[in-house]
Design a protein around this motif. Structure first.
Motif, short mmCIF file in Angstrom:
data_model
loop_
_atom_site.label_atom_id
_atom_site.label_comp_id
_atom_site.label_asym_id
_atom_site.label_seq_id
_atom_site.Cartn_x
_atom_site.Cartn_y
_atom_site.Cartn_z
N SER A 226 0.75 -1.20 -0.02
CA SER A 226 0.31 -0.07 -0.01
C SER A 226 1.03 1.12 -0.03
N LEU A 244 -1.90 -1.03 -5.39
CA LEU A 244 -2.59 -2.27 -5.30
C LEU A 244 -2.17 -3.14 -6.29
N GLU A 247 -2.47 -7.20 -5.48
CA GLU A 247 -3.74 -7.58 -5.22
C GLU A 247 -4.11 -8.08 -6.64
N PHE A 253 -8.62 -6.26 -0.80
CA PHE A 253 -8.04 -5.13 0.15
C PHE A 253 -9.10 -4.59 1.07
#
Length: 464
Positions: A226, A244, A247, A253
Motif C-alpha cells: 500500500s 494495489l 492484489e 484489500f
C-alpha cells in the motif's frame, strides 16, 4: 528621488486585517527569565505557538533584560498577561501575571513534554502548518469545582486566570472553519495539579472503514502493498494513490478480515489501528453546521471529530498567589506550604499597606523635585535670555553714540570745506609759486591725513 517610506505593517493574525476586532482580546508575552536550559527555552517557544496569534511569537530576550523592562513595556503595547518561565533549584516554574495590577500566580512545573516529543511518540503524527495558528484555540476547562461558598477561592481564581488568557467564545459570530485547535486545562483533585494539553481538531468521514477512507482521501497505507507508486514523480497528481499491484482484486484489500495478513507479512490493518477507525462510535459523529476545512467537508455532512495531541504537555502545581505584580507585590492570598493565622495575615497586610504608602510618598517627592528642577532650569534660561537682550541694547546705544560723533565730525569737515571754498573762489593759477614752507606744511598735512586710521565699525548683535 526621495527614499520610499514604509507605511505598512506585517502583523500576523486578525489585527492587521481587521483592526477593530482586536479590541478586548487578551494579548500575552511569553518569556524566559534568568538562566534556563535548552529544553526550557524550547518549551517557551512551544508555548508561544499555543498562544498564537495574540502573542509576541518572535520576541527576543537579552541577557541584560530584567523582568521590570517587560512590565514597563507591556501596557504601551496593549499586553494583558505576562507568562514568565524560569528555572529554580527545585524545578522549573511558571508565573502568570495579570497586567497591570495583578494578581500573580506562581506554578511549579512538575512534568512537561515538548512538541517534538509528542510528535515522535505519536503513531499518527500530524504535520502542523502556519494556517492552524492564524486563529486562537478553543479553551476547555474540565473537572474544576463550580464557584461557591465551599469552593476554595484559589481554585476559582486559577480557573478565571486560565479563562482570561484566551479570547471569549462567541458562538453567534464564531466561524466554524476558524476552530482548528483546542487547549484543555484539567484539574486533578487527587494530586492537586493542573494538566495542560494542546490538541488539533481533525474531521474524518463517518461510517467508512479506514481502508475505504484511504482510497477516498488518497492517503498512503502502511506496508509494501500500500505504499505510494514508486514511479510517480514528486508532486505528481498520482503520488498519493495506493499501489494495489500485488492484489488480484480490490475486494482482497477491502474485504480482508481484521488482522489477517496480506501479501506482505505486516498485513493491512492491526487491532490498534482498527480501533481508531471513524466508522464505529456514534458519539463522535456530528452534522457539520457549516463548511469546514478538508476534502468534502461540506455543510450538513456527517463527520467524525477527532483530537490529535500536538503538545506541549505540562503538569502544573499552584504554589503561590500574590496581589500585584513582581516588584510591587501585595499580600499573599494563597500559599501551598506556608499557612498563616489571621493575626499574622493582618500584620502582613498592614505592612504591605505601609510600604505602598511610603512608595506613593516617595513618588510624589520625586515628581515635586522634577518640577522644581525644571522650573529652575526655565528661570536660568530666561535670565540668560534677558542678559543677552541687555547686551544687545548696550551695543545699540554705543552704535548710536558713534553715529552721532561721525555725523558731527562730518558736519565740521563740511564747514571747513565751505570756508575754504569761500576763500578760493577764484580759478586755480598755474603760474602761482608755492614757497617751500607752505609746500612742506601742505605735505605734512597730507601725510597726516593719509596716516589717519579709518573710524572703527561697531559690531551689533542681531537676533536671528
Amino acid at each position: 528621488m526621495g527614499r520610499r517610506r514604509k507605511n505598512r505593517t506585517h502583523l500576523k493574525g486578525g489585527v492587521a486585517s481587521a483592526p477593530g476586532s482586536a479590541e478586548g482580546t487578551p494579548k500575552s508575552f511569553v518569556i524566559k527569565h534568568g538562566q534556563v536550559g535548552n529544553s526550557l527555552a524550547q518549551l517557551v517557544r512551544d508555548f508561544r505557538k499555543v498562544m498564537e496569534p495574540n502573542t509576541a511569537s518572535r520576541l527576543r530576550e537579552r541577557a541584560r533584560n530584567k523582568l521590570r523592562d517587560f512590565l514597563t513595556m507591556a501596557p504601551a503595547l496593549g499586553v494583558t498577561h505576562l507568562l514568565a518561565f524560569t528555572l529554580t533549584d527545585v524545578a522549573p516554574s511558571m508565573r502568570i501575571v495579570r497586567l497591570s495590577a495583578g494578581p500573580t500566580l506562581s506554578f511549579r512545573i512538575e512534568r512537561y513534554s515538548l512538541m517534538k516529543d509528542i510528535v515522535n511518540a505519536s503513531r499518527r503524527a500530524r504535520s502542523m502548518s502556519s494556517v492552524e495558528y492564524l486563529s486562537p484555540p478553543l479553551l476547555v476547562l474540565a473537572a474544576f469545582p463550580p464557584p461557591g461558598p465551599t469552593t476554595p477561592p484559589h481554585l476559582t481564581l486559577m480557573m478565571k486566570t486560565f479563562q482570561s488568557l484566551f479570547p471569549p467564545l462567541a458562538p453567534q459570530t464564531l466561524s466554524l472553519s476558524s476552530a482548528r485547535r483546542v487547549v484543555l486545562v484539567h484539574y486533578n483533585a487527587d494530586r492537586g495539579t493542573v494538566d495542560f494539553r494542546h490538541y488539533l481538531i481533525t474531521v474524518k468521514p463517518y461510517g467508512v472503514s479506514k481502508r475505504i477512507r484511504r482510497i477516498l482521501e488518497g492517503a498512503p497505507a502502511k506496508g509494501s502493498a500500500s505504499t505510494p507508486t514508486a514511479a510517480a514523480a514528486p508532486g505528481h497528481a498520482h503520488a498519493a494513490t495506493l499501489d494495489l499491484g500485488n492484489e488480484k482484486d480490490v475486494a482482497d484489500f477491502l474485504l480482508r478480515k481484521r488482522g489477517e495478513p496480506g501479501p506482505s507479512s505486516d498485513g493491512y490493518e492491526s487491532a490498534a489501528s482498527s480501533a481508531s477507525s471513524a466508522g464505529g462510535d456514534d458519539g463522535d459523529a456530528i452534522s457539520l453546521a457549516d463548511d469546514y476545512v478538508g476534502r468534502n467537508n461540506k455543510r450538513g455532512q456527517k463527520r467524525a471529530v477527532k483530537l490529535d495531541e500536538v503538545g506541549p504537555r505540562m503538569e502544573l502545581r499552584l504554589i503561590k498567589v500574590v496581589e500585584g505584580v513582581p516588584g510591587r507585590e501585595g499580600g499573599v492570598l494563597y500559599h501551598e506550604f506556608v499557612k498563616k493565622s489571621k493575626a499574622e495575615a493582618k500584620a502582613q497586610k498592614a505592612e504591605h499597606a505601609a510600604k505602598e504608602k511610603l512608595r506613593k510618598q516617595r513618588k510624589e517627592e520625586q515628581e515635586q523635585n522634577v518640577k522644581r528642577k525644571k522650573a529652575a532650569q526655565d528661570a536660568e534660561k530666561k535670565g540668560k535670555k534677558s542678559g543677552d537682550d541687555g547686551e544687545a541694547e548696550e551695543d545699540g546705544s554705543e552704535n548710536e553714540d558713534g553715529a552721532e560723533d561721525e555725523e558731527m565730525a562730518s558736519a565740521g569737515e563740511e564747514d571747513i570745506s565751505d570756508e575754504d571754498a569761500g576763500d578760493d573762489e577764484g580759478a586755480w593759477d598755474d603760474d602761482e609759486m608755492i614757497s617751500e614752507g607752505e609746500g612742506e606744511d601742505e605735505e605734512s598735512d597730507s601725510d597726516e591725513e593719509v596716516s589717519r586710521p579709518p573710524p572703527k565699525k561697531f559690531k551689533t548683535k542681531s537676533k536671528r
